[in-house]
Design a protein around this motif. Structure first.
Motif, PDB file in Angstrom:
ATOM      1  N   PHE A  24      35.617  38.376  39.617  1.00  0.00           N
ATOM      2  CA  PHE A  24      36.689  38.337  40.503  1.00  0.00           C
ATOM      3  C   PHE A  24      37.979  37.741  39.988  1.00  0.00           C
ATOM      4  O   PHE A  24      39.131  38.331  40.284  1.00  0.00           O
ATOM      5  N   GLN A  25      37.689  36.640  39.091  1.00  0.00           N
ATOM      6  CA  GLN A  25      38.981  36.015  38.441  1.00  0.00           C
ATOM      7  C   GLN A  25      39.490  36.938  37.390  1.00  0.00           C
ATOM      8  O   GLN A  25      40.723  37.115  37.523  1.00  0.00           O
ATOM      9  N   GLU A  26      38.652  37.578  36.723  1.00  0.00           N
ATOM     10  CA  GLU A  26      39.317  38.801  35.972  1.00  0.00           C
ATOM     11  C   GLU A  26      39.953  39.795  36.556  1.00  0.00           C
ATOM     12  O   GLU A  26      41.046  40.379  36.262  1.00  0.00           O
ATOM     13  N   LEU A  27      39.427  40.091  37.739  1.00  0.00           N
ATOM     14  CA  LEU A  27      39.859  41.375  38.486  1.00  0.00           C
ATOM     15  C   LEU A  27      41.358  40.957  39.153  1.00  0.00           C
ATOM     16  O   LEU A  27      42.190  41.767  38.953  1.00  0.00           O
ATOM     17  N   GLY A  28      41.412  39.526  39.367  1.00  0.00           N
ATOM     18  CA  GLY A  28      42.865  39.233  40.025  1.00  0.00           C
ATOM     19  C   GLY A  28      43.591  39.288  38.867  1.00  0.00           C
ATOM     20  O   GLY A  28      44.943  39.548  39.063  1.00  0.00           O
ATOM     21  N   GLU A  29      43.370  38.777  37.573  1.00  0.00           N
ATOM     22  CA  GLU A  29      44.191  38.754  36.501  1.00  0.00           C
ATOM     23  C   GLU A  29      44.709  40.106  36.188  1.00  0.00           C
ATOM     24  O   GLU A  29      45.773  40.338  35.640  1.00  0.00           O
ATOM     25  N   HIS A  30      43.671  41.057  36.364  1.00  0.00           N
ATOM     26  CA  HIS A  30      44.173  42.431  35.847  1.00  0.00           C
ATOM     27  C   HIS A  30      45.138  43.174  36.959  1.00  0.00           C
ATOM     28  O   HIS A  30      46.195  43.728  36.424  1.00  0.00           O
ATOM     29  N   LEU A  31      44.846  42.896  38.309  1.00  0.00           N
ATOM     30  CA  LEU A  31      45.910  43.296  39.152  1.00  0.00           C
ATOM     31  C   LEU A  31      47.348  42.487  39.252  1.00  0.00           C
ATOM     32  O   LEU A  31      48.301  43.266  39.342  1.00  0.00           O
ATOM     33  N   LYS A  32      47.151  41.188  38.847  1.00  0.00           N
ATOM     34  CA  LYS A  32      48.365  40.576  38.841  1.00  0.00           C
ATOM     35  C   LYS A  32      49.295  41.077  37.521  1.00  0.00           C
ATOM     36  O   LYS A  32      50.672  41.185  37.442  1.00  0.00           O
ATOM     37  N   TYR A  33      48.583  41.534  36.289  1.00  0.00           N
ATOM     38  CA  TYR A  33      49.210  42.016  35.324  1.00  0.00           C
ATOM     39  C   TYR A  33      49.840  43.568  35.750  1.00  0.00           C
ATOM     40  O   TYR A  33      50.652  43.731  34.960  1.00  0.00           O
ATOM     41  N   LYS A  34      49.251  43.867  36.647  1.00  0.00           N
ATOM     42  CA  LYS A  34      49.899  45.282  36.999  1.00  0.00           C
ATOM     43  C   LYS A  34      50.890  45.303  37.752  1.00  0.00           C
ATOM     44  O   LYS A  34      51.472  46.066  38.190  1.00  0.00           O
ATOM     45  N   GLY A  35      51.291  44.089  38.204  1.00  0.00           N
ATOM     46  CA  GLY A  35      52.693  43.765  39.230  1.00  0.00           C
ATOM     47  C   GLY A  35      52.207  43.455  40.617  1.00  0.00           C
ATOM     48  O   GLY A  35      53.249  43.313  41.257  1.00  0.00           O
ATOM     49  N   CYS A  36      51.064  43.370  40.977  1.00  0.00           N
ATOM     50  CA  CYS A  36      50.553  42.759  42.276  1.00  0.00           C
ATOM     51  C   CYS A  36      50.704  41.399  42.478  1.00  0.00           C
ATOM     52  O   CYS A  36      50.626  40.632  41.220  1.00  0.00           O
ATOM     53  N   HIS A  37      50.773  40.894  43.779  1.00  0.00           N
ATOM     54  CA  HIS A  37      50.645  39.416  43.974  1.00  0.00           C
ATOM     55  C   HIS A  37      49.235  39.198  44.458  1.00  0.00           C
ATOM     56  O   HIS A  37      48.812  39.878  45.390  1.00  0.00           O
ATOM     57  N   ILE A  38      48.803  38.314  43.771  1.00  0.00           N
ATOM     58  CA  ILE A  38      47.470  37.733  43.998  1.00  0.00           C
ATOM     59  C   ILE A  38      47.169  36.488  44.347  1.00  0.00           C
ATOM     60  O   ILE A  38      48.014  35.605  44.002  1.00  0.00           O
ATOM     61  N   ALA A  39      46.262  36.425  45.271  1.00  0.00           N
ATOM     62  CA  ALA A  39      46.000  35.023  45.771  1.00  0.00           C
ATOM     63  C   ALA A  39      44.347  34.935  45.980  1.00  0.00           C
ATOM     64  O   ALA A  39      43.766  35.665  46.774  1.00  0.00           O
TER      65      ALA A  39
END
Length: 729
Positions: free
Chosen positions: A169-184
């Motif tokens: 899930f940490q890697e999933l958050g980093e992937h989505l953040k790299y795509k421009g999403c705001h992640i918490a």
């Protein structure tokens, strides 16, 4: 009595960083050295203790490793440095490969989740357009929608252990953040009943809003989202383990965000162990606010197969494990609920033990290198002691044509690399067959490393086991009953379409195995020509009723039979277990007992061994001259525990104290024959340690032994005795 100054031994670096008295620090056996050199000679006539023989198989006992080290000379600082550098380089490569493999496994899932998040975001934004003043208002927007739903991705973890999911899930958050999403990323501890819903909001604001106030106010988040750089991007909240959250707090959090979903395009990503986790945890009014979509993570066995292939099967690191270690690690993995983290931890410990115990392990990192000139140069630089040790290895003694020269060592390591590559190619071919029967690569690896697989002289790897086509036709295989026999039998029963796909994969895996690669290509052409006909069913022959035609020295087999014959021939020629290869000890770790002791451990026994043999580990000149003699320079706790060995279950405190006192004061009694210089007279004139100081040191040592779980404090019935708890060294 009045207190007096106590000589405090130096504290540990960990303890110096903490000033809070309530913080519990680890227990250390410290060493208190004397400030005067002349006092070090007093240890010769002190009181002896009863000797307790420790078993040589103890993982903490250094006698065996020291004996091997002294015979081959690895105490040389240069070779110790080479082994340390080789371990750091090897494990760095392995660790990087493990992370890349796990990321590659979930890459498709990450892409699917990102596409779903974009579609959900567009659906949320497709409603009635809002004015800027409405969006910036510090309250939810009112509309006619009775139930506002939040898009939620329920990622099924297939009952995998929580520690494995944290990294995913940490890697999933980093992937989505790299795509421009705001992640918490919200943890389960954020949803605890103690902090309530305010704890969730504060954690959410801290991760999204820079310099966020310590208040749980949704208007702060709304104002932050209206900023130009934050607008038009989805806000994704990741909760890695839904089951560990408080259901009531999570339900309140969902209800609150559903009221703001028209202003804040919030999207949930939640990890669940089963499909009905949300129904069991949340009430129905909270569930109706979730618009759930299901995704599935790869199973632990799929991750394990990928790790085994990348780390253990492909010879890229100069480190591998033997059969017994592989079986133990497989059972350890299955016994910990399929936790990949447990397998990686066991693998790292095996790597540590291998490079710390094997004097020539630093050569392993060059075995897989194609630069043979550098490998031979490194072998030429070995001292004679290490060269003699190399040719005294059990695997080398089985050879009959070794001349014990440096060139033979270099050539042997080069042959080892070539054999490992062929061995790897055959295992990968077996793995492709096993996928049809759902046989795991780890099971195939365990059987392929079994030394009993080979019935030949392991040292003569140049001999080839001839293939008997008649035995194959009649089903009489040397591997019958094992996984490899099952895999060969599976090839004979594959449909023609599956056989074509299998041969395509074999062609990829055997590219560097030229002899087999040519046969695979020939078989591919035969299968494709058979597939081009219209009467495939007439051409297929039942493998169990297959007949052999030996006329003109030729064997007539079906295409499935030829493929099975090719696989059987590969196994017989090239699947030589690692432990049957010459010089395998340099790269292969086989001591399963040491690995088991390091993983499972016996902390109480290890503490006892450390206290009994503290001088062996410290190796100071003042108290290591005679291990059977107690020295006053030893740490008080070590002295006390050694003196306790002279007693039975119960230890009389008065006798114990008098023995301790005589030990710590034995230095002053032995100084009279050494007074030949002004310095010695000065030492003689110094006052001896006071009674109060000795009593304080005695009390502190007793308390430390109690904390370590080795003794039990006096009871009301017998206040003058303490009871020993740990025995059986």
């Amino acid at each position: 009595m009045s207190p007096s100054p106590i000589s405090i031994p130096p504290s540990s670096p960990i303890a110096d960083d903490t000033t809070d008295d309530n913080v519990l620090q680890p227990f250390f056996v410290l060493h208190k050295a004397l400030p005067q050199k002349c006092q070090r000679k007093a240890a010769g006539s002190t009181r002896t203790r009863r000797k307790i023989d420790l078993p040589h198989s103890s993982p903490k006992s250094p006698e065996k490793s020291d004996a091997v080290a002294s015979s081959v000379g690895p105490n040389d600082a240069n070779h110790e440095r080479l082994r340390l550098e080789a371990f750091n380089m090897t494990w760095s490569k392995i660790d990087t490969t493990i992370k890349e493999v796990l990321t590659r496994i979930h890459r498709n899932l990450f892409a699917e989740v990102h596409q779903w998040a974009l579609e959900s975001f567009l659906a949320l934004k497709s409603g009635k357009p809002r004015h800027a003043l409405e969006i910036q208002s510090p309250y939810p927007l009112l509309d006619n929608v009775i139930c506002r739903q939040i898009p939620t991705a329920m990622i099924l973890t297939k009952n995998a252990e929580f520690v494995d999911d944290m990294l995913t899930f940490q890697e999933l958050g980093e992937h989505l953040k790299y795509k421009g999403c705001h992640i918490a990323n919200l943890l389960s501890m954020d949803f605890c009943a103690k902090d309530g819903i305010a704890g969730c909001l504060r954690s959410l604001l801290r991760q999204l809003v820079v310099d966020a106030p310590d208040t749980a106010d949704m208007s702060v988040l709304s104002s932050w989202y209206c900023e130009p750089e934050n607008y038009d991007h989805p806000v994704i909240i990741v909760i890695d383990d839904m089951e560990r959250c408080s259901g009531a707090i999570l339900a309140d959090f969902i209800r609150l965000l559903s009221e703001w979903v028209n202003k804040l395009p919030v999207i949930f990503i939640m990890g669940v162990a089963t499909t009905d986790t949300a129904k069991k945890l949340l009430p129905s009014d909270a569930l109706q606010h979730l618009q759930a979509s299901k995704f599935t993570l790869g199973s632990p066995l799929e991750r394990m197969n990928a790790l085994v292939e990348a780390v253990l099967v492909k010879p890229s690191f100069g480190f591998n494990i033997g059969h017994n270690v592989a079986v133990f690690m497989r059972n350890y993995f299955l016994g910990h609920d399929g936790t990949v983290i447990s397998f990686v931890r066991a693998l790292k410990l095996a790597c540590v033990k291998h490079f710390s115990m094997e004097p020539l392990s630093f050569l392993g990192i060059d075995v897989c290198d194609e630069n043979e000139v550098f490998l031979h140069g490194k072998c030429d630089a070995l001292p004679d002691t290490l060269l003699k040790y190399a040719f005294n290895l059990p695997s080398c003694k089985r050879g009959k044509d070794c001349k014990n020269s440096r060139d033979d060592l270099g050539e042997g390591l080069s042959d080892l690399r070539k054999l490992l590559k062929a061995w790897s190619s055959v295992i990968l071919c077996l793995c492709e067959v096993g996928k049809n029967n759902k046989i795991q690569l780890l099971d195939i690896f365990c059987e392929a490393t079994d030394p009993a697989l080979s019935s030949l002289d392991p040292s003569n790897h140049k001999l080839e086991r001839l293939f008997n086509g008649q035995n194959l036709a009649e089903g009489r295989l040397d591997f019958k009953g094992g996984l490899i026999g099952q895999l060969v039998h599976t090839v004979r029963e594959l449909p023609l379409s599956s056989l074509i796909e299998l041969l395509d994969l074999w062609s990829i895996h055997t590219e560097e195995l030229y002899e087999v690669h040519g046969e695979v290509r020939e078989l591919q052409s035969v299968v494709k020509s058979s597939n081009s006909g219209n009467n495939l069913k007439e051409r297929q022959i039942d493998c169990h009723k297959m007949s052999m035609s030996l006329c003109a020295g030729r064997t007539s087999l079906s295409v499935n039979g030829k493929a099975a014959a090719l696989l059987d021939n590969m196994v017989r020629k090239f699947l030589m277990p690692i432990e049957c290869l010459c010089f395998h000890e340099i790269i292969c770790f086989r001591n399963v007992d040491i690995l088991q002791s390091a993983l499972i451990g016996n902390p109480r026994r290890n503490i006892q061994v450390d206290l009994m043999k503290s001088t062996t580990y410290i190796k100071c000149s003042c108290c290591s001259s005679n291990e059977n003699v107690l020295s006053p320079t030893m740490h008080d706790t070590s002295v006390m525990y050694n003196l306790a060995q002279e007693h039975g279950d119960l230890i009389n405190l008065q006798d114990w104290y008098q023995s301790f006192k005589s030990t710590v004061l034995s230095t002053n009694k032995l100084k009279s024959p050494l007074q030949h210089s002004p310095m010695s007279k000065k030492v003689k004139s110094s006052p001896s340690e006071s009674e109060a100081s000795i009593q304080a040191r005695f009390c502190r040592a007793v308390i430390e032994l109690q904390i370590a779980g080795l003794i039990r404090m006096p009871s009301k019935r017998r206040p003058d005795f303490v009871q020993r708890v740990a025995f059986g060294l």
